[in-house]
Design an enzyme around this catalytic site. Structure first.
Site, PDB file in Angstrom:
ATOM      1  N   ARG A 196      39.185  59.437  -0.399  1.00 49.14           N
ATOM      2  CA  ARG A 196      40.006  58.571  -1.001  1.00 49.14           C
ATOM      3  C   ARG A 196      40.228  57.384   0.000  1.00 49.14           C
ATOM      4  NH1 ARG A 196      40.931  63.406  -2.422  1.00 49.14           N
ATOM      5  NH2 ARG A 196      40.519  63.856  -0.079  1.00 49.14           N
ATOM      6  N   LYS A 218      26.254  56.005  21.829  1.00 46.99           N
ATOM      7  CA  LYS A 218      25.826  55.519  23.174  1.00 46.99           C
ATOM      8  C   LYS A 218      26.933  55.312  24.163  1.00 46.99           C
ATOM      9  CE  LYS A 218      22.448  52.891  20.161  1.00 46.99           C
ATOM     10  NZ  LYS A 218      22.011  51.636  19.940  1.00 46.99           N
TER      11      LYS A 218
END
Ligand code: CP
Length: 317
Positions: free
Chosen positions: A53, A83
């Site tokens: 939503r 990372k």
């Protein structure tokens, strides 16, 4: 014209801004909007947690007003977070590309505030861990206003995982500060009671509230039952506690029998998604407002994007 500088926490809003959002949402809902209003404007949606939503209604709101959207729906896996990049660095880089707004869902409380401190553009908090979800709470208030014509003099039961549910936390902050003349019932298993910070805020604004572990005693007088799911994602490595809470919450499941004990003019709300805490057998009852509530999210977010990107008249509510 003045502009809304993002949406971070419920406490930062004033009542006149809320009422302006409701008024603009009304015009959006009525279909009275400029489909080119946000032409040339860009929204980045940056979601570190799943969403149906919140992400899609913000994106649809932007597109309906003529704007553009880029983003990632799983930033924990598909952004450089994987990372080791910090939220602050990520937001600093994105805001440097010059979007008009960033919609952020983050998995830790305080994420939106951290992002805003690194961003040169407004941030919309689309949910930060077990912290807050202010745009959901605004659409919840808008829905109550649509359904009852007022946000006062109501008995409002907030039900379920109140410890981890960020929507009910934001809703309590709004109710306390701007709509204190309601009676709030905090109904949850013992393990997932509302946090002391929110209860202290309700007390500060002298809101009449109670804490309960069952619904039966308040159902006949309640106007709004706002049900929530157990937030499974907040019980990582605590599966046995999660299962205990689910078992304790079974007596709070909304069923056809629950509806029989409610007023003919009452409503059931839920931020969704639901798991089993509302029996699908009641979906056809006109008192179930949760799909209307989700739809209202589109109009409220169209209003918010207009107020953030284009602005709204000084002196409007
Ligand atoms: N209500 C809500 O935040 O739903 P989503 O998680 O699907 O965005």
């Amino acid at each position: 014209m003045k502009k809304l500088n993002g949406v971070i926490t419920a406490q930062r809003f004033n009542k006149s801004t809320l009422e302006t959002i409701f008024a603009i949402a009304d015009t959006m809902k009525a279909g009275h909007f400029d489909t080119q209003l946000l032409r040339g404007k860009t929204m980045v949606s940056l979601f570190y947690e799943p969403s149906t939503r919140t992400r899609l209604s913000h994106e649809m709101a932007m597109l309906k007003l003529g704007g553009s959207v880029i983003g990632t729906e799983n930033a924990r896996e598909f952004s450089s977070a994987v990372k080791g990049e910090t939220l602050e660095d990520t937001v600093r880089i994105i805001s440097g590309y010059g979007p008009d707004v960033i919609v952020l869902r983050y998995h830790e409380k305080g994420g939106a505030e951290r992002a805003q401190s690194s961003s040169s553009v407004p941030i919309i908090n689309a949910g930060d861990g077990a912290g807050q979800h202010p745009t959901q709470a605004i659409l919840d208030l808008y829905t109550i206003k649509q359904e009852f014509g007022r946000i006062e003099g109501l008995d409002i039961a907030l039900v379920g995982d109140l410890a981890n549910g960020r929507t009910v936390r934001s809703l309590c902050y709004f109710l306390a500060k701007h709509y204190p003349n309601n009676r709030v019932h905090l109904v949850s298993p013992e393990q997932t009671r509302m946090g002391d910070d929110v209860k202290a805020y309700l007390k500060k604004y002298r809101v009449q509230f109670s804490e309960l572990t069952e619904l039966d005693s308040i159902l006949p007088a309640t106007d709004v039952v706002y049900q929530t799911r157990v937030q499974k994602e907040r019980f990582v490595d605590k599966l046995s506690v999660y299962e205990e809470v689910v078992r304790a919450g079974e007596k709070l499941i909304i069923t056809p029998d629950t509806l029989k004990r409610m007023k003919s003019k009452s409503i059931i709300m839920h931020p969704l998604p639901r798991v089993n805490e509302i029996d699908r057998a009641i979906d056809a009852d006109p008192r179930t407002a949760y799909f209307r509530q989700a739809q209202n999210g589109l109009y409220v977010r169209m209003a918010l994007l207009k107020m953030i990107i284009v602005g709204y008249p000084n002196g409007s509510n």
